[in-house]
Design a protein around this motif. Sequence first.
Motif, PDB file in Angstrom:
ATOM      1  N   LYS A  31       0.619  -1.252   0.032  1.00 52.64           N
ATOM      2  CA  LYS A  31       0.085   0.120   0.042  1.00 52.64           C
ATOM      3  C   LYS A  31       0.959   1.205   0.014  1.00 52.64           C
ATOM      4  O   LYS A  31       0.468   2.263  -0.809  1.00 52.64           O
ATOM      5  CB  LYS A  31      -0.872  -0.028   1.120  1.00 52.64           C
ATOM      6  N   GLU A  32       2.103   1.208   0.956  1.00 58.60           N
ATOM      7  CA  GLU A  32       2.890   2.430   0.838  1.00 58.60           C
ATOM      8  C   GLU A  32       3.594   2.765  -0.360  1.00 58.60           C
ATOM      9  O   GLU A  32       3.719   3.703  -1.016  1.00 58.60           O
ATOM     10  CB  GLU A  32       3.878   1.919   1.949  1.00 58.60           C
ATOM     11  N   ASN A  33       4.002   1.508  -0.952  1.00 59.78           N
ATOM     12  CA  ASN A  33       4.560   1.599  -2.390  1.00 59.78           C
ATOM     13  C   ASN A  33       3.715   2.270  -3.262  1.00 59.78           C
ATOM     14  O   ASN A  33       3.972   3.147  -4.163  1.00 59.78           O
ATOM     15  CB  ASN A  33       5.064   0.283  -2.837  1.00 59.78           C
ATOM     16  N   GLN A  35       1.130   4.098  -2.696  1.00 63.19           N
ATOM     17  CA  GLN A  35       0.969   5.704  -2.614  1.00 63.19           C
ATOM     18  C   GLN A  35       2.106   6.386  -2.897  1.00 63.19           C
ATOM     19  O   GLN A  35       2.005   7.443  -3.448  1.00 63.19           O
ATOM     20  CB  GLN A  35       0.687   5.786  -0.942  1.00 63.19           C
ATOM     21  N   ASN A  36       3.246   5.833  -2.705  1.00 60.47           N
ATOM     22  CA  ASN A  36       4.323   6.526  -3.284  1.00 60.47           C
ATOM     23  C   ASN A  36       4.403   6.645  -4.765  1.00 60.47           C
ATOM     24  O   ASN A  36       4.727   7.980  -5.290  1.00 60.47           O
ATOM     25  CB  ASN A  36       5.840   6.101  -2.844  1.00 60.47           C
TER      26      ASN A  36
END
Length: 140
Positions: A31-33, A35-36
């Motif tokens: 999820k973080e990847n 979003q980035n």
Amino acid sequence: MIRRPPRSTQSRSSAASDVYKRQVHGVAFTKENIQNTIEMGRAMKEANQVQKDLMKDLNMDELEDIRDEMEEMMWDTQEVNDMLNRNYNMDVDDYEIEQELKDLDDEMFIQALNNKTEQNKPSYLSEISSKKEKNKDILS
């Protein structure tokens, strides 16, 4: 006697719990990847728009003319530098220079003597010597 490997100290429920924790951690990382990546895409889009706006203000013909002028000035500068850096080193023998100066000095001395004797001659002798010179010119 056959030895059995030691039994796991963890229960089955705690092992399953660790697997789920790793899966949750992997999902959070994904999820973080994502979003980035979305934020990077937005930043690239904004940067692209800024570059387009700046390119509208840029006159390519004017820029090319400026570059040509700078290149011409560079060639002129190089030409001046080459001219200033010329090597005028000549191999000259000091004896030859002294001899040439002595010959010039002797020649000037002889001319000065001739002028002095011409000035001291009576006028009738000057006329005779000038007539002799004219006759020599006619005969030759």
